[in-house]
Design a protein around this motif. Structure first.
Motif, PDB file in Angstrom:
ATOM      1  N   THR A  24       0.932  -1.322   0.052  1.00 16.09           N
ATOM      2  CA  THR A  24      -0.088  -0.007   0.031  1.00 16.09           C
ATOM      3  C   THR A  24       0.778   1.176   0.010  1.00 16.09           C
ATOM      4  N   VAL A  25       0.643   2.143  -1.087  1.00 11.83           N
ATOM      5  CA  VAL A  25       1.424   3.355  -0.936  1.00 11.83           C
ATOM      6  C   VAL A  25       0.436   4.411  -0.081  1.00 11.83           C
ATOM      7  N   ARG A  26       0.899   5.102   0.635  1.00 15.72           N
ATOM      8  CA  ARG A  26       0.096   6.071   1.581  1.00 15.72           C
ATOM      9  C   ARG A  26       1.062   7.187   1.382  1.00 15.72           C
ATOM     10  N   TRP A  27       0.087   8.334   1.323  1.00 15.24           N
ATOM     11  CA  TRP A  27       0.468   9.928   1.284  1.00 15.24           C
ATOM     12  C   TRP A  27      -0.613  10.602   1.821  1.00 15.24           C
ATOM     13  N   VAL A  28      -0.452  12.109   2.242  1.00 13.85           N
ATOM     14  CA  VAL A  28      -1.166  13.037   2.661  1.00 13.85           C
ATOM     15  C   VAL A  28      -1.222  14.087   1.945  1.00 13.85           C
TER      16      VAL A  28
END
Length: 99
Positions: A24-28
């Motif tokens: 999973t790629v996570r970003w804000v």
């Protein structure tokens, strides 16, 4: 379409279960957490595109969480417009009695 430059890309989250591994790629974006799961490690290209967009100081769309360059052409076209253009393009090939 609201955009922002407030973006932070996190590292890849790996989840290993008994049957398969998920990445999973996570970003804000503007304080809103985003995540995109992938079934293979091919997501590294997606993550690098996010990092490249932040490096080029490209705006991100708050609603989708993606860079402005990721907007597809179809997203700017309504369903009705697409249907009318499709029928106009195909009409000469198909007769009125075509099944």
């Amino acid at each position: 379409m609201e955009t922002t430059y407030d973006v932070k890309v996190d590292k890849i989250l790996t989840y290993k279960s008994a049957r398969k591994t998920t990445y999973t790629v996570r970003w804000v974006v503007a304080g809103k957490h985003r995540r995109e799961p992938f079934g293979s490690f091919a997501l590294e290209g997606f993550r690098s595109e996010l990092i490249r967009a932040t490096g080029k100081v490209e705006a991100f769309v708050i609603a989708t969480g993606l860079p402005v360059s990721h907007r597809s052409k179809s997203a700017s076209m309504s369903w009705y417009t697409f249907a009318v253009e499709y029928v106009d393009a195909r009409w000469p090939e198909l007769g009125g009695r075509h099944p």
